[in-house]
Design a protein around this motif. Structure first.
Motif, PDB file in Angstrom:
ATOM      1  N   ARG A   1       0.831  -1.215   0.000  1.00  0.00           N
ATOM      2  CA  ARG A   1       0.000   0.000   0.000  1.00  0.00           C
ATOM      3  C   ARG A   1       0.863   1.262   0.000  1.00  0.00           C
ATOM      4  NH1 ARG A   1      -3.734  -3.005   3.278  1.00  0.00           N
ATOM      5  NH2 ARG A   1      -2.624  -2.407   5.144  1.00  0.00           N
ATOM      6  N   ARG A   2       1.948   1.242   0.762  1.00  0.00           N
ATOM      7  CA  ARG A   2       2.832   2.402   0.845  1.00  0.00           C
ATOM      8  C   ARG A   2       3.585   2.638  -0.473  1.00  0.00           C
ATOM      9  NH1 ARG A   2       6.094   0.827   4.795  1.00  0.00           N
ATOM     10  NH2 ARG A   2       7.734   0.165   3.390  1.00  0.00           N
TER      11      ARG A   2
ATOM     12  N   ALA B   1       2.862   1.292  -3.599  1.00  0.00           N
ATOM     13  CA  ALA B   1       2.081   1.243  -4.840  1.00  0.00           C
ATOM     14  C   ALA B   1       0.605   1.465  -4.559  1.00  0.00           C
ATOM     15  CB  ALA B   1       2.307  -0.103  -5.512  1.00  0.00           C
ATOM     16  N   ALA B   2       0.294   2.529  -3.843  1.00  0.00           N
ATOM     17  CA  ALA B   2      -1.079   2.784  -3.391  1.00  0.00           C
ATOM     18  C   ALA B   2      -2.090   2.856  -4.535  1.00  0.00           C
ATOM     19  CB  ALA B   2      -1.119   4.064  -2.569  1.00  0.00           C
ATOM     20  N   THR B   3      -1.729   3.518  -5.637  1.00  0.00           N
ATOM     21  CA  THR B   3      -2.689   3.700  -6.728  1.00  0.00           C
ATOM     22  C   THR B   3      -2.462   2.735  -7.892  1.00  0.00           C
ATOM     23  OG1 THR B   3      -1.293   5.369  -7.773  1.00  0.00           O
ATOM     24  CG2 THR B   3      -2.933   6.141  -6.174  1.00  0.00           C
ATOM     25  N   ALA B   4      -1.501   1.832  -7.744  1.00  0.00           N
ATOM     26  CA  ALA B   4      -1.162   0.915  -8.836  1.00  0.00           C
ATOM     27  C   ALA B   4      -2.143  -0.239  -8.928  1.00  0.00           C
ATOM     28  CB  ALA B   4       0.249   0.376  -8.642  1.00  0.00           C
ATOM     29  N   LYS B   5      -2.253  -0.786 -10.123  1.00  0.00           N
ATOM     30  CA  LYS B   5      -3.058  -1.983 -10.360  1.00  0.00           C
ATOM     31  C   LYS B   5      -2.127  -3.185 -10.243  1.00  0.00           C
ATOM     32  CE  LYS B   5      -5.446  -4.540 -13.893  1.00  0.00           C
ATOM     33  NZ  LYS B   5      -5.514  -4.747 -15.331  1.00  0.00           N
TER      34      LYS B   5
ATOM     35  N   THR C   1       0.982   1.588 -13.054  1.00  0.00           N
ATOM     36  CA  THR C   1       0.269   2.836 -12.784  1.00  0.00           C
ATOM     37  C   THR C   1       0.721   3.871 -13.806  1.00  0.00           C
ATOM     38  OG1 THR C   1      -0.281   4.497 -11.120  1.00  0.00           O
ATOM     39  CG2 THR C   1       1.949   3.662 -11.063  1.00  0.00           C
ATOM     40  N   GLY C   2      -0.217   4.596 -14.352  1.00  0.00           N
ATOM     41  CA  GLY C   2       0.109   5.640 -15.326  1.00  0.00           C
ATOM     42  C   GLY C   2       0.858   5.127 -16.543  1.00  0.00           C
TER      43      GLY C   2
END
Length: 105
Positions: free
Chosen positions: A47-48, A50-54, A75-76
């Motif tokens: 979570r720390r 790669a919080a927004t990663a799939k 991500t992105g």
């Protein structure tokens, strides 16, 4: 004559006690996993880092003394691989380069 004893060490994992006694590293490997299968310390680090990663794929590998989770995520438009120890230590975070397929003529 000594017998070779093999014991179950978790889902998809078996370890030979004779190999461990001889100091031979034993590779542990399991099939694909989900985020819910990760230990709490590994989930916290994920979570720390790669919080927004799939999360695309999670693998569990290591030796009898060190268990490592390899997590492929994106991500992105950028893909990367996180290596996290069972105790939650981040061991590595590397970009995954795109792989191109070239047809043979």
């Amino acid at each position: 004559m000594q017998s070779l004893r093999v014991h179950w060490a978790g889902p998809g994992l078996m370890v030979s006690n004779a190999m461990e006694r001889l100091g031979i590293p034993v590779l542990l490997s399991s099939g694909a996993m989900g985020v819910a299968d990760l230990p709490p310390a590994v989930r916290t680090t994920l979570r720390r880092e790669a919080a927004t990663a799939k999360v695309e794929e999670i693998r569990k590998d290591g030796t009898a003394t060190l268990v490592v989770y390899e997590i492929d995520a994106s991500t992105g438009g950028q893909r990367f691989c996180l290596r996290i120890a069972e105790d939650g230590r981040r061991l590595a975070k590397k970009a995954i380069k795109r792989q191109y397929t070239v047809p043979l003529a």
